[in-house]
Motif scaffolding. Sequence first.
Motif, PDB file in Angstrom:
ATOM      1  N   LEU A 142       0.803  -1.217   0.000  1.00 21.10           N
ATOM      2  CA  LEU A 142       0.000   0.000   0.000  1.00 21.10           C
ATOM      3  C   LEU A 142       0.841   1.275   0.000  1.00 21.10           C
ATOM      4  O   LEU A 142       0.639   2.171  -0.813  1.00 21.10           O
ATOM      5  CB  LEU A 142      -0.947   0.011   1.208  1.00 21.10           C
ATOM      6  N   LYS A 143       1.779   1.387   0.928  1.00 24.67           N
ATOM      7  CA  LYS A 143       2.532   2.625   1.093  1.00 24.67           C
ATOM      8  C   LYS A 143       3.347   2.953  -0.142  1.00 24.67           C
ATOM      9  O   LYS A 143       3.393   4.106  -0.603  1.00 24.67           O
ATOM     10  CB  LYS A 143       3.452   2.498   2.328  1.00 24.67           C
ATOM     11  N   GLU A 146       1.123   4.151  -2.964  1.00 28.58           N
ATOM     12  CA  GLU A 146       0.571   5.489  -2.775  1.00 28.58           C
ATOM     13  C   GLU A 146       1.623   6.577  -2.986  1.00 28.58           C
ATOM     14  O   GLU A 146       1.316   7.632  -3.557  1.00 28.58           O
ATOM     15  CB  GLU A 146      -0.008   5.613  -1.362  1.00 28.58           C
ATOM     16  N   GLU A 147       2.856   6.330  -2.573  1.00 28.46           N
ATOM     17  CA  GLU A 147       3.914   7.345  -2.676  1.00 28.46           C
ATOM     18  C   GLU A 147       5.173   6.731  -3.294  1.00 28.46           C
ATOM     19  O   GLU A 147       6.193   6.575  -2.626  1.00 28.46           O
ATOM     20  CB  GLU A 147       4.222   7.927  -1.292  1.00 28.46           C
ATOM     21  N   THR A 167      -8.628  -0.267  -0.808  1.00 25.28           N
ATOM     22  CA  THR A 167      -7.502   0.648  -0.599  1.00 25.28           C
ATOM     23  C   THR A 167      -6.531   0.623  -1.764  1.00 25.28           C
ATOM     24  O   THR A 167      -5.859   1.620  -2.050  1.00 25.28           O
ATOM     25  CB  THR A 167      -6.770   0.293   0.705  1.00 25.28           C
ATOM     26  N   SER A 170      -8.397   2.528  -4.808  1.00 25.71           N
ATOM     27  CA  SER A 170      -8.435   3.982  -4.668  1.00 25.71           C
ATOM     28  C   SER A 170      -7.113   4.646  -5.042  1.00 25.71           C
ATOM     29  O   SER A 170      -7.068   5.856  -5.244  1.00 25.71           O
ATOM     30  CB  SER A 170      -8.806   4.351  -3.231  1.00 25.71           C
ATOM     31  N   ARG A 171      -6.034   3.885  -5.143  1.00 20.10           N
ATOM     32  CA  ARG A 171      -4.719   4.446  -5.462  1.00 20.10           C
ATOM     33  C   ARG A 171      -4.345   4.266  -6.934  1.00 20.10           C
ATOM     34  O   ARG A 171      -3.233   4.613  -7.336  1.00 20.10           O
ATOM     35  CB  ARG A 171      -3.653   3.789  -4.578  1.00 20.10           C
ATOM     36  N   CYS A 172      -5.279   3.700  -7.723  1.00 23.90           N
ATOM     37  CA  CYS A 172      -4.967   3.382  -9.123  1.00 23.90           C
ATOM     38  C   CYS A 172      -5.914   4.113 -10.074  1.00 23.90           C
ATOM     39  O   CYS A 172      -7.058   4.425  -9.728  1.00 23.90           O
ATOM     40  CB  CYS A 172      -5.088   1.876  -9.368  1.00 23.90           C
TER      41      CYS A 172
END
Length: 572
Positions: A142-143, A146-147, A167, A170-172
């Motif tokens: 995840l981390k 996201e960054e 989760t 939502s980041r893609c």
Amino acid sequence: MSDFIVSARKYRPQTFDTVVGQRSITETLKKGIKNEHLAQAFLFCGSRGVGKTTTARILAKTINCFNRSEAIEACDTCDSCISFNTGNSLNVFELDAASNNSVDDIRNLIDQVRILPQLGTHKVFIIDEVHMLSTNAFNAFLKTLEEPPKHAIFILATTEKHKIIPTILSRCQIFDFGRIRVKDMAEHLAQISLKENVSAENEALHIIAMKADGSLRDALSIFDQIVTFAGNKISYSDVIDNLNILDYDYYFKLTEAIEKEDISATLIILNEIYEKGFDGHNFIIGLAEHYRNLLVCKDERSASLLEVPEAIQQRFVDLSKEIDSPRILRALMAISKTDTEFKSSKNQRLLIEVTLMLLCSLKQENEKKKSLTDRIDILPSAIQTLRKKQKVEKPKETPVKKVIEKEEETLKIVSEPSGKLNQVHLSIKKIIENDKKKIVDKNNEKLPEESYSIEHLKMYWQQFAFTMKEKGMETFYQALVKREPLFIAEDRFGVELDNNVQLDYIKQLLTEFTDFLRTNLQNYNLTIELILTDNPLKEIKYLSGKDKFAAMASKNPNLNTLKNIFNLDIEY
């Protein structure tokens, strides 16, 4: 050893323009590269063989190309493109999540993210079948997702988007790849046939594309199989025989036999299908698709929805003109029911045979329904035509019944000398005359006095009764349905009533009932009279709720006590 390479690998798209059936997605990615407006993570979703991984590789290759064309395509000549084509690029990292789905595998990938690209500007990480990652692996990812570093781009590919945790979604930036159309797939196969010097009929390639079910990779695999079987000349019959597919001709012959109501012919065709080794369930599915195509072809605007060759499409259009839509719908319902019951049936062949017999009887059933003239939903135009054709049928007067004389616009109940009947006569003659005068004064024309048949009167009589039933007026409905109209004299008919309850209730609707009959029969001389039979309590069959409760309470007084305790109301 042979150097043969399967077509799925040999003709795998190398540029955005060669990707089949996903133009909107490829155009979006090309504009993103041109405007340097690329997301940090992409999620490519779709069924098998639609180009998810291929598009991901083309994107990775084009991003790092040094000499991109004006159409935003890779040049295939720079060092980055050459290293990618040979499989030696260090800027592209692929991970198969189906076999590398643990936390340790994700940690190794994160370690690779920290390394700067050796050649080019970006490092692309492609994770195929990403839904196979474990929950812990997703959380570990995840981390970084996201960054990520500026040089890192993640492309996730999956066939089951619903299994990916929110989760991650939502980041893609999500791209949904659609199933490739049969037409596009057939055209692509035709191009490959030319390159391979294979002569293939259009109908044959169309069948291959349909069999692939939206997957280009499956279509290319089937194409290789047919070439191995038939050589450099592929015919429609070769494809049908090799893939064990039911020909269109079987369904057209079957439909022709059904239209002729030839049950024996349909059973013979079914037996031939079984002898050739075809599965009964597949036959039912194909028959449903066949009738669906017939229904679609009823309108020329929707005929283009058929994914069949043009010659076959024309056959569907011609046949659909011979079968009406309601019959096609009933056939589809029967076939759909058979499809549902097929697996649970212990005699599956008999189930199919009974279905075919039912389809043969639909035409006869439709003709019987059309012959019924007493249907409530009969078309007004048909009624008008029938009214003009039929002559007035006047039954003989009933000597036993006698209408009591009346006063103007009043209601009188008088007993006959015989004592058998009490007759109620509600006269609205004066009202009719007044209405006539008003209309004559206004329009200078007389009210219609067209002839009508007893059958028409009965039909509208019943139609009004059902209309009242739908409005909750059960007492009125029962009174009209119980007996047919009683002929009294010319244009005068009576309604026999059993009790005063019905009398009081129907008096309120008599004007509406009479107007309804006059309007539909186009005869304003028609009058309806209420007739109350003698000894109403002896013949009562239809009582109100209050009457029923009173009768029961007279036998069991405890019902009144129960009613008072719970403060109950009696429905009318």
